[in-house]
Design a protein around this motif. Structure first.
Motif, PDB file in Angstrom:
ATOM      1  N   ALA A 432       0.837  -1.210   0.000  1.00  0.00           N
ATOM      2  CA  ALA A 432       0.000   0.000   0.000  1.00  0.00           C
ATOM      3  C   ALA A 432       0.867   1.252   0.000  1.00  0.00           C
ATOM      4  O   ALA A 432       0.574   2.229  -0.708  1.00  0.00           O
ATOM      5  N   GLN A 433       1.938   1.243   0.802  1.00  0.00           N
ATOM      6  CA  GLN A 433       2.845   2.392   0.805  1.00  0.00           C
ATOM      7  C   GLN A 433       3.486   2.576  -0.559  1.00  0.00           C
ATOM      8  O   GLN A 433       3.628   3.710  -1.050  1.00  0.00           O
ATOM      9  N   ARG A 435       2.324   1.731  -3.484  1.00  0.00           N
ATOM     10  CA  ARG A 435       1.338   2.269  -4.433  1.00  0.00           C
ATOM     11  C   ARG A 435       1.147   3.771  -4.235  1.00  0.00           C
ATOM     12  O   ARG A 435       1.078   4.533  -5.202  1.00  0.00           O
ATOM     13  N   ARG A 436       1.061   4.193  -2.980  1.00  0.00           N
ATOM     14  CA  ARG A 436       0.886   5.621  -2.715  1.00  0.00           C
ATOM     15  C   ARG A 436       2.083   6.430  -3.202  1.00  0.00           C
ATOM     16  O   ARG A 436       1.928   7.525  -3.755  1.00  0.00           O
ATOM     17  N   LEU A 437       3.275   5.886  -3.024  1.00  0.00           N
ATOM     18  CA  LEU A 437       4.483   6.587  -3.437  1.00  0.00           C
ATOM     19  C   LEU A 437       4.569   6.683  -4.957  1.00  0.00           C
ATOM     20  O   LEU A 437       4.927   7.732  -5.515  1.00  0.00           O
ATOM     21  N   ASP A 439       2.002   6.605  -7.064  1.00  0.00           N
ATOM     22  CA  ASP A 439       0.961   7.536  -7.497  1.00  0.00           C
ATOM     23  C   ASP A 439       1.399   8.988  -7.272  1.00  0.00           C
ATOM     24  O   ASP A 439       1.169   9.861  -8.119  1.00  0.00           O
ATOM     25  N   ALA A 440       2.041   9.233  -6.147  1.00  0.00           N
ATOM     26  CA  ALA A 440       2.484  10.594  -5.841  1.00  0.00           C
ATOM     27  C   ALA A 440       3.608  11.033  -6.770  1.00  0.00           C
ATOM     28  O   ALA A 440       3.658  12.192  -7.203  1.00  0.00           O
ATOM     29  N   CYS A 447       2.008  18.423  -7.048  1.00  0.00           N
ATOM     30  CA  CYS A 447       2.284  18.441  -5.607  1.00  0.00           C
ATOM     31  C   CYS A 447       2.622  19.871  -5.169  1.00  0.00           C
ATOM     32  O   CYS A 447       3.451  20.539  -5.790  1.00  0.00           O
ATOM     33  N   LEU A 456       6.060  10.072   2.349  1.00  0.00           N
ATOM     34  CA  LEU A 456       5.559   8.760   1.959  1.00  0.00           C
ATOM     35  C   LEU A 456       6.651   7.689   1.972  1.00  0.00           C
ATOM     36  O   LEU A 456       6.344   6.506   1.848  1.00  0.00           O
TER      37      LEU A 456
END
Length: 462
Positions: A432-433, A435-437, A439-440, A447, A456
């Motif tokens: 999950a981390q 994926r968030r990274l 995406d960011a 940003c 992240l």
């Protein structure tokens, strides 16, 4: 005559995010996610643990994050650590012609400064794109000449790119940027004697480059002076390091068509954690392995046609290349790398483990890897691999990789770069981390505060 530093500084001062071509913006965001993943992977290696420990003592502070944990450091410390860690697997992108690893120091420096400045993602992307472009151009004036003299291009050229990157982020005036470049000339370094015994000092070079560029810009901002002709002068970078009247740098490559022709487009992502000139041979051999079900026992010899300039990098001395002492030794060996790739069927994050370096099946095959110099093959502007495999029954299989995988002519897809990132952060970040990274990173141009992105990378592991 206008000094090269003056021309470059004038260009950097006037560049805006909207001046960047869309493909350069996209590539830069992909380079951010690639470097962050590599740094996190490197932090888990013994080298990485040593670097993180040393950084805590050398650079106390809390301004910027060291990725992949909860640790913080000064801006210089985070730039140094993250830049060095990203080279630990020899897996970071390369500008083909100069063979400079430009993104590792640029991303490390920009995100460390971004943590302190709380700047927007567009500012960081612009700075990284500028730094990468200048590193590539500085390294393209005399391609191949520095490696054969024992210098690592990333240690020599990338500090200049980071100097202008930092100057842009710190909003330095043109005169200060020129001074910073002059100061950087005294910091640029990068001996590769470590290739002889397989030690680790080369991995530090992107970190030193990131730290040096920031230091030079900060010193110039405070009023310290440096020579305007640091590149082309009588005792400048090229005159001092090449010392060969037969080699004439092509100075046009440095400033011609700045902002119109992007040299960084000729940089390659890496699908394998090995010296980049080996990559086309690995790709060709793995295709033959898959197509014909090859195993080491069926192979009498693997023969590689190589360009002259790579012999001293990855083919010789044969004693070092046939039996590498360490993982860093193995990563610059054509013979060993091909043998491990064939025996194991892959070359990824877990390559060059101590047990593989002692595996007789791999070492035996490495002794059957031969090379012959072919002067008709292209220079470093195109990594081409020509390979033939002779089987024990006399059959000869041939394969050519015209352009290395990851180059502009044979690009890796976004999905492939993300898959590489996921492999590199596995075991440190949760899925999950990760994926968030990702995406960011792919939305970094939207940003508002870079420190939100680096947050992240934080985990509970140390």
């Amino acid at each position: 005559m206008i000094a090269a530093s003056q021309k470059l500084s004038a260009w950097v001062r006037q560049m805006r995010f909207d001046d960047l071509p869309d493909d350069v913006v996209t590539a830069t965001m992909l380079r951010v996610i690639d470097v962050v993943g590599l740094s996190i992977a490197g932090s888990q290696r013994p080298f990485g643990m040593s670097v993180r420990s040393a950084t805590a003592g050398l650079h106390p502070g809390t301004e910027a994050r060291i990725w992949g944990g909860a640790a913080r450091s000064s801006v210089s410390g985070a730039a140094f650590a993250n830049g060095a860690l990203s080279q630990a697997l020899e897996y970071d992108d390369t500008h083909n012609e100069s063979i400079v690893h430009m993104s590792s120091p640029a991303v490390a420096a920009a995100l460390a400064l971004g943590d302190r400045l709380r700047c927007g993602g567009r500012d960081a992307i612009l700075a990284i794109a500028i730094g990468n472009e200048i590193s590539c151009r500085v390294g393209s004036l005399a391609p191949g000449q520095f490696h054969k003299r024992g210098f690592h291009p990333s240690g020599l050229f990338a500090p200049f790119g980071v100097s202008w990157l930092a100057g842009k982020m710190l909003a330095l005036e043109e005169d200060a940027m020129i001074r910073a470049a002059g100061i950087t000339g005294s910091f640029a370094a990068g001996l590769i004697q470590c290739w002889v015994d397989g030690t680790q000092s080369k991995f530090l070079h992107p970190g030193w480059a990131a730290q040096s560029g920031i230091a030079a810009a900060t010193l110039a901002e405070a009023g310290v002076t440096g020579p305007a002709e640091v590149l082309e002068g009588r005792f400048g970078l090229y005159a001092s390091h090449l010392q060969d009247e037969a080699v004439t740098p092509d100075w046009r490559r440095l400033t011609d068509a700045l902002g119109e022709e992007w040299e960084s487009r000729n940089a390659s992502f890496k699908p394998f954690p090995a010296a980049h000139v080996i990559h086309p041979y690995v790709s060709a051999l793995l295709r033959l392995r898959e197509r014909h079900g090859l195993s080491a026992e069926r192979i009498r010899a693997i023969r590689c046609d190589v360009a002259p300039y790579i012999v001293g990098i990855v083919c010789e001395p044969q004693g070092e290349k046939l039996h590498p002492l360490t993982d860093s030794h193995g990563r610059v060996s054509l013979q060993y790398t091909l043998a491990e790739a064939l025996v194991r069927g892959r070359l990824g994050k877990d390559a060059y483990q101590p047990e593989y370096l002692r595996d007789e099946a791999i070492l035996s095959l490495a002794r059957r890897v031969e090379y012959r110099v072919d002067g008709s093959l292209p220079g470093p502007e195109q990594f081409k691999g020509v390979i033939s495999v002779e089987l024990t029954d006399g059959t000869v299989l041939e394969e050519i990789e015209e352009h290395n995988r990851g180059s502009s002519e044979n690009p890796m897809t976004t999905d492939e770069i993300v898959a590489k990132f996921n492999e590199n952060v596995a075991g440190t970040l949760t899925a999950a981390q990760a994926r968030r990274l990702v995406d960011a990173a792919l939305a970094l141009d939207r940003c508002e505060d870079v420190s939100r992105f680096t947050e992240l990378t934080v985990t509970d592991h140390e």
